[in-house]
Motif scaffolding. Sequence first.
Motif, PDB file in Angstrom:
ATOM      1  N   UNK A   1       5.777   0.073  -8.595  1.00  0.00           N
ATOM      2  CA  UNK A   1       4.882  -0.990  -8.136  1.00  0.00           C
ATOM      3  C   UNK A   1       4.401  -0.762  -6.709  1.00  0.00           C
ATOM      4  N   UNK A   2       5.291  -0.315  -5.829  1.00  0.00           N
ATOM      5  CA  UNK A   2       4.989  -0.263  -4.400  1.00  0.00           C
ATOM      6  C   UNK A   2       4.656   1.132  -3.884  1.00  0.00           C
ATOM      7  N   UNK A   3       4.927   2.168  -4.702  1.00  0.00           N
ATOM      8  CA  UNK A   3       4.683   3.558  -4.295  1.00  0.00           C
ATOM      9  C   UNK A   3       5.410   3.917  -2.994  1.00  0.00           C
ATOM     10  N   UNK A   4       6.579   3.337  -2.821  1.00  0.00           N
ATOM     11  CA  UNK A   4       7.335   3.584  -1.594  1.00  0.00           C
ATOM     12  C   UNK A   4       8.807   3.295  -1.850  1.00  0.00           C
ATOM     13  N   UNK A   5       9.652   4.275  -1.591  1.00  0.00           N
ATOM     14  CA  UNK A   5      11.087   4.049  -1.725  1.00  0.00           C
ATOM     15  C   UNK A   5      11.563   3.077  -0.652  1.00  0.00           C
ATOM     16  N   UNK A   6      11.047   3.217   0.557  1.00  0.00           N
ATOM     17  CA  UNK A   6      11.478   2.340   1.649  1.00  0.00           C
ATOM     18  C   UNK A   6      11.143   0.877   1.349  1.00  0.00           C
ATOM     19  N   UNK A   7       9.911   0.628   0.880  1.00  0.00           N
ATOM     20  CA  UNK A   7       9.536  -0.745   0.551  1.00  0.00           C
ATOM     21  C   UNK A   7      10.332  -1.273  -0.642  1.00  0.00           C
ATOM     22  N   UNK A   8      10.603  -0.409  -1.602  1.00  0.00           N
ATOM     23  CA  UNK A   8      11.426  -0.818  -2.740  1.00  0.00           C
ATOM     24  C   UNK A   8      12.797  -1.276  -2.261  1.00  0.00           C
ATOM     25  N   UNK A   9      13.379  -0.529  -1.320  1.00  0.00           N
ATOM     26  CA  UNK A   9      14.698  -0.882  -0.790  1.00  0.00           C
ATOM     27  C   UNK A   9      14.675  -2.235  -0.087  1.00  0.00           C
ATOM     28  N   UNK A  10      13.637  -2.490   0.689  1.00  0.00           N
ATOM     29  CA  UNK A  10      13.515  -3.768   1.393  1.00  0.00           C
ATOM     30  C   UNK A  10      13.456  -4.912   0.387  1.00  0.00           C
TER      31      UNK A  10
END
Length: 309
Positions: free
Chosen positions: A225-234
């Motif tokens: 959904x977010x195309x970002x591991x960092x944002x997924x973690x948040x």
Amino acid sequence: MTYFGTTGGIIAAASKKSAEPLKIVGSIPVVKRIVLTLQQANVFPIVIVTGTREAEVIHQIASSGVIFLHTDNCEQPELLASLKQGLAYLKNKCQRVVFTPVNTPMFFPSTLKAILSCDAPIVAPSCHGRGGHPIILRHDIWDRILAYVGNGGLRGAIDTYGVRRHWVSVEDEGVLLNVHNEEQLERHLKAHNDSLLSPVIKVNIESEQIIFNARLKLLLFLIADLNSVRQACIHMGLSYAKAWNMINCLEKEVDYSIVSRQHGGSKGGHTKLTEKGEQLMRAYQVYEQELNDIAQVRFETLFRRTSLV
């Protein structure tokens, strides 16, 4: 992302003035009680709109497999604002949502299943002639709710657009109970705990260690959904290092790429699921739900109908 599930969930827990997500009822916080109830009805994804005591909520609930949406307006936000935030996130991810304030944690799983069995744009429970929570909202009215800027909250939006609610009469006072009425909560507690008694299946795919589980499913869902591991973690309360360790261990075991990485560039790097990574995530979702459904049927036969529990 195309539809991942039939029914998502939104829990409004942002208001510093009135929301009490970590109030203990029985032995668990009310937000955890709601999550357990939603999960019994196979609700996924579950979104918690956070604000008050956000760090504590994330710390206590992160392992439950939910998504956290931060709101800056938590001094006195309207429920409609939290609903809109949740709907905007879940749009195109599921076909309907279960919406409830965190302060209404005592409805039975059977009540939720009863109202989910009705196919109408808006479905809500009533007890003793009074309407309560949770409310089911079908995807075809979300745009109208998101566009509404008038007064009266969700009720104002419903009245403005002339959408009729379908009421389901239930023998469940929990749809009416608020966390501020401690005497009534205490009277209802045993009945609610009895309603939560059910098999909980933790589906791990293992070799020498766990390589896939519900936590990793949620991580992959958020990366898609977010195309970002960092944002997924948040959004799921997971450490960045732990997330990459989970992904790397999975890729090593299955011997194909789960994510594709693009580093740097004018717009920064991003991470996406590969086609096989998405297939794996969706297959696990189906497998997990089927096992839970089978476990519930056998539980009813072996334990409930024989009055063993």
